[in-house]
Design a protein around this motif. Structure first.
Motif, short mmCIF file in Angstrom:
data_model
loop_
_atom_site.label_atom_id
_atom_site.label_comp_id
_atom_site.label_asym_id
_atom_site.label_seq_id
_atom_site.Cartn_x
_atom_site.Cartn_y
_atom_site.Cartn_z
N ALA A 1 0.67 -1.12 0.30
CA ALA A 1 -0.21 -0.23 0.01
C ALA A 1 0.82 1.18 -0.10
CB ALA A 1 -0.67 -0.02 1.10
N ARG A 2 0.83 2.21 -0.77
CA ARG A 2 1.65 3.18 -0.94
C ARG A 2 0.48 4.46 -1.00
NH1 ARG A 2 1.87 7.48 -6.01
NH2 ARG A 2 3.47 8.21 -5.75
N LEU A 3 1.53 5.26 0.84
CA LEU A 3 1.09 6.11 1.53
C LEU A 3 1.94 7.40 0.18
CD1 LEU A 3 -0.09 5.59 4.82
CD2 LEU A 3 -1.33 5.55 2.63
N ILE B 1 13.27 7.59 -9.86
CA ILE B 1 13.22 7.55 -11.44
C ILE B 1 13.18 8.78 -11.58
CG2 ILE B 1 15.34 7.68 -12.80
CD1 ILE B 1 16.40 6.32 -10.32
N GLU B 2 12.71 10.17 -11.84
CA GLU B 2 12.00 11.10 -12.36
C GLU B 2 12.33 11.97 -12.78
OE1 GLU B 2 9.10 11.49 -9.35
OE2 GLU B 2 9.43 12.19 -7.85
N SER B 3 13.46 12.66 -12.61
CA SER B 3 14.04 13.94 -12.97
C SER B 3 15.07 13.86 -13.72
CB SER B 3 14.64 15.04 -12.02
OG SER B 3 15.55 14.12 -11.35
N ALA C 1 14.45 0.93 -6.60
CA ALA C 1 13.97 1.61 -7.86
C ALA C 1 12.73 1.86 -8.50
CB ALA C 1 15.06 2.05 -8.90
N MET C 2 12.10 3.13 -7.95
CA MET C 2 11.16 3.46 -9.28
C MET C 2 10.88 3.45 -10.35
SD MET C 2 7.24 5.05 -7.53
CE MET C 2 6.93 4.47 -6.44
N VAL C 3 10.77 3.48 -11.58
CA VAL C 3 10.56 4.29 -12.72
C VAL C 3 9.36 4.88 -12.81
CG1 VAL C 3 10.27 4.37 -15.60
CG2 VAL C 3 11.58 2.56 -14.01
N ALA C 4 9.36 7.03 -12.29
CA ALA C 4 8.09 7.23 -11.35
C ALA C 4 8.17 8.07 -12.71
CB ALA C 4 8.12 8.53 -10.80
N ARG C 5 7.32 7.45 -13.75
CA ARG C 5 7.19 8.55 -15.26
C ARG C 5 6.37 9.14 -15.01
NH1 ARG C 5 4.98 2.46 -18.44
NH2 ARG C 5 3.22 2.93 -17.80
N GLY C 6 5.09 9.01 -14.58
CA GLY C 6 4.76 10.40 -14.67
C GLY C 6 5.23 11.80 -14.65
N VAL D 1 7.40 -0.24 -11.62
CA VAL D 1 7.41 0.79 -12.75
C VAL D 1 5.51 1.35 -12.26
CG1 VAL D 1 6.37 0.77 -14.76
CG2 VAL D 1 8.52 -0.71 -14.84
N ALA D 2 5.84 2.18 -12.22
CA ALA D 2 4.79 3.44 -12.16
C ALA D 2 4.19 4.29 -13.05
CB ALA D 2 5.67 3.77 -10.64
N SER D 3 2.97 5.28 -12.76
CA SER D 3 2.40 5.72 -13.37
C SER D 3 1.29 5.66 -14.71
CB SER D 3 2.97 6.30 -13.48
OG SER D 3 2.55 7.64 -12.45
N GLN D 4 0.45 5.84 -14.29
CA GLN D 4 -0.55 5.23 -15.89
C GLN D 4 -0.68 4.39 -16.57
OE1 GLN D 4 0.53 8.43 -18.09
NE2 GLN D 4 -0.02 10.58 -16.95
N LEU E 1 4.55 -3.19 -10.55
CA LEU E 1 3.60 -2.39 -10.81
C LEU E 1 3.34 -1.45 -10.04
CD1 LEU E 1 2.16 -5.42 -13.57
CD2 LEU E 1 4.45 -3.16 -14.04
N MET E 2 2.81 -0.61 -10.47
CA MET E 2 2.26 0.39 -9.25
C MET E 2 0.45 1.08 -9.77
SD MET E 2 3.03 3.00 -6.90
CE MET E 2 2.80 5.34 -7.19
N LEU E 3 -0.27 1.06 -8.72
CA LEU E 3 -1.42 2.29 -9.61
C LEU E 3 -1.23 3.13 -8.71
CD1 LEU E 3 -4.11 -0.42 -9.08
CD2 LEU E 3 -2.91 -0.01 -10.77
C1 PYR Z 1 4.53 7.53 -9.00
C2 PYR Z 1 5.26 9.54 -9.34
O1 PYR Z 1 5.82 9.85 -8.39
C3 PYR Z 1 5.03 9.93 -10.55
O2 PYR Z 1 5.00 8.89 -11.35
O3 PYR Z 1 5.63 10.59 -11.41
#
Ligand code: PYR
Ligand code: ATP
Length: 471
Positions: free
Chosen positions: A119-121, A318-320, A337-342, A373-376, A406-408
């Motif tokens: 569960a992600r907060l 990883i988002e920047s 790591a999280m591929v924060a695609r948003g 892997v996260a977002s959309q 995988l993340m919702l």
């Molecule tokens: C999950 C997140 O922070 C993003 O995709 O930007």
């Protein structure tokens, strides 16, 4: 040796939170040859107003020996193992962002039963009290109902974002509409078509003519005027504005690195949230907008200093630009790591996101670090009960690339069909993992040699051979 770094099933009591921080190579640690085993002993305790009436009688399933040990799984995994068998059980872990749509006990239980492992907060939203309540509910479900759901706290980070929408869950911006983005705080009355921005330097940093992207481009504006703290913008691409959505601005086709890119990755508010997370015993802290390995090392030593018992794992988002420049060092320093695609998609051209995703996953696998892997992934399911074919293809691709999790996001936090979205992730993961086993079981990956002596080289070769035989 093929390394798919998925999270292992625990082989030693007591059942730990899932998305275990222990890693395994593919095939997974669940390599039991004996029948499915499961153990969970629980007691009907209830804390802080959680309904005792919901507590079932203690459940103690008979342990089944798996080779030399006993394999502990939670109730959700037990069902999956019964359905699919140990070799075909799901390896891809599922992370659900918890928000207004899923913070109730019944909704959390439905997600846990549906395969939620984490569960992600997101500390960007809600109060610490709200987050504490969710944590207590998840813990209650784990203790009383036999689930094993981990908690991941995600820091807000130093991003520019909009404020709340005065209680609204969203607001529609139409083409041609004029909206004001202001650094003024609106305590009670927020003027119509006005949005507060959390970053004091915003009005100074933007210029007339800049393009303002909300939520990585889900809504676009052009800056048309600046009046003191207010920035007047015309909507050029209509869409839904969500509370606290992130903002980036572009000038002549390039991202403007606002002054806040120079701010520390972990803000003073983040440090307070981290203290809160450690005190609440969260399992993971995901750090937003990581720019260097230093911040990860600093956080890890801070956590160790706070409690030598603490084993909170640190996940680098990883988002920047900064994180891409120092990718290897950051991943090496992190526990995952999280591929924060948003946000990533707001900082680099969108068409580069898929290849960057693949690169990050490959690097994480090589470095033996789990990757989410996260977002959309299933964004349309915020509104609709079935995903688009393209979304299913995207989820499949992430599983094929052997992402561990995988993340919702909005799908589970504020969507209309959180359980259905989770079910799609689960069924697609299972299907693609099966395909992988059937079709691609000889896929090997180049790994860096880790042996430094001839004895270690012999051990490494034995491991390679054992892995090949196991496939
Ligand atoms: C999950 C997140 O922070 C993003 O995709 O930007
Ligand atoms: N605790 C919460 N309280 C209220 N709304 C929430 C909460 N968590 C998420 N949401 C809603 O769900 C949406 C998606 O949440 P999520 O945290 O995944 O994305 P985000 O706000 O874009 O942040 P990030 O870029 O860090 O992922 C948010 O825009 C917000 O509307």
């Amino acid at each position: 040796m093929a390394h798919a770094l998925h999270f292992s099933i625990s082989l030693s009591p007591p059942p730990p939170p899932f998305l275990s921080k222990r890693l395994s190579s593919k095939p997974y640690a669940c390599s039991a040859r004996s029948p499915i085993s499961s153990v969970h002993s629980v007691s009907p305790v209830s804390e802080n107003g959680l309904p005792l009436s919901k507590a079932p009688a203690p459940v103690v399933l008979q342990p089944t020996t798996v080779d030399s040990g006993v394999m502990h799984v939670d109730v959700a995994m037990e069902v999956e193992l019964r359905e699919n068998g140990p070799r075909s059980s799901r390896r891809t872990k599922l992370v659900c962002t918890i928000g207004p749509a899923t913070c109730g006990l019944d909704e959390l239980e439905a997600l846990a039963a549906g395969g939620m492992n984490v569960a992600r907060l997101n500390m960007c939203h809600g109060t610490r009290e709200w987050h504490r309540t969710v944590i207590e509910r998840v813990r209650w479900l784990n203790q009383v109902k036999g689930f094993s759901v981990s908690i991941m706290m995600d820091t807000e980070g130093s991003e520019v974002h909009m404020g709340d929408l005065g209680g609204l869950t969203s607001a529609k911006a139409e083409d041609g509409d004029i909206w004001t983005f202001s650094v003024r705080a609106f305590n009670s009355h927020r003027p119509e078509c006005t949005i507060s921005v959390n970053y004091d330097g915003f009005a100074e940093d933007v210029k007339v003519g800049d393009e303002l992207l909300v939520d990585g481009g889900m809504v676009r504006f052009e800056v048309i005027d600046k009046i003191g703290p207010d920035v007047k913008c015309r909507c050029t691409d209509s869409g839904l504005l969500l509370p606290r959505a992130n903002l980036t601005f572009w000038r002549n086709g390039s991202l403007v690195q606002a002054r806040n890119a120079m701010l520390p990755t972990i803000s003073s508010k983040d440090w307070l949230d981290i203290d809160f997370g450690i005190a609440e015993g969260v399992d993971f802290i995901a750090v937003s907008f990581v720019k260097s390995a230093e911040v990860i090392k600093q956080l890890k030593s801070y956590i160790a200093g706070r409690s030598c018992e603490s084993d909170v794992a640190v996940i680098a988002k990883i988002e920047s630009f900064g994180s891409l420049k120092n990718l290897k060092e950051i991943i090496q320093a992190s526990d995952g790591a999280m591929v924060a695609r948003g946000d990533l998609g707001a900082q680099i051209p969108l068409e580069e996101v898929p290849s960057i995703q693949e690169k990050i996953i490959r690097l994480c696998r090589q470095l033996n670090k789990p990757v989410i892997v996260a977002s959309q992934l299933l964004k349309s399911m915020i509104e609709y009960p079935t995903p688009t074919r393209a979304e299913v293809a995207d989820v499949s691709e992430a599983v094929k690339q052997q992402a561990d999790g995988l993340m919702l996001s909005g799908e589970s936090a504020m969507g209309q069909y959180p359980e259905k979205a989770l079910a799609v992730l689960r069924s697609v993961s299972l299907r693609i993992e099966r395909w992988w086993r059937e079709e691609k079981h000889n896929d090997n990956m180049e790994l860096p040699d880790i042996a430094s002596t001839s004895l270690e080289s012999v051990s490494e070769e034995i491991c390679h051979a054992a892995t090949k035989m196991g496939k």
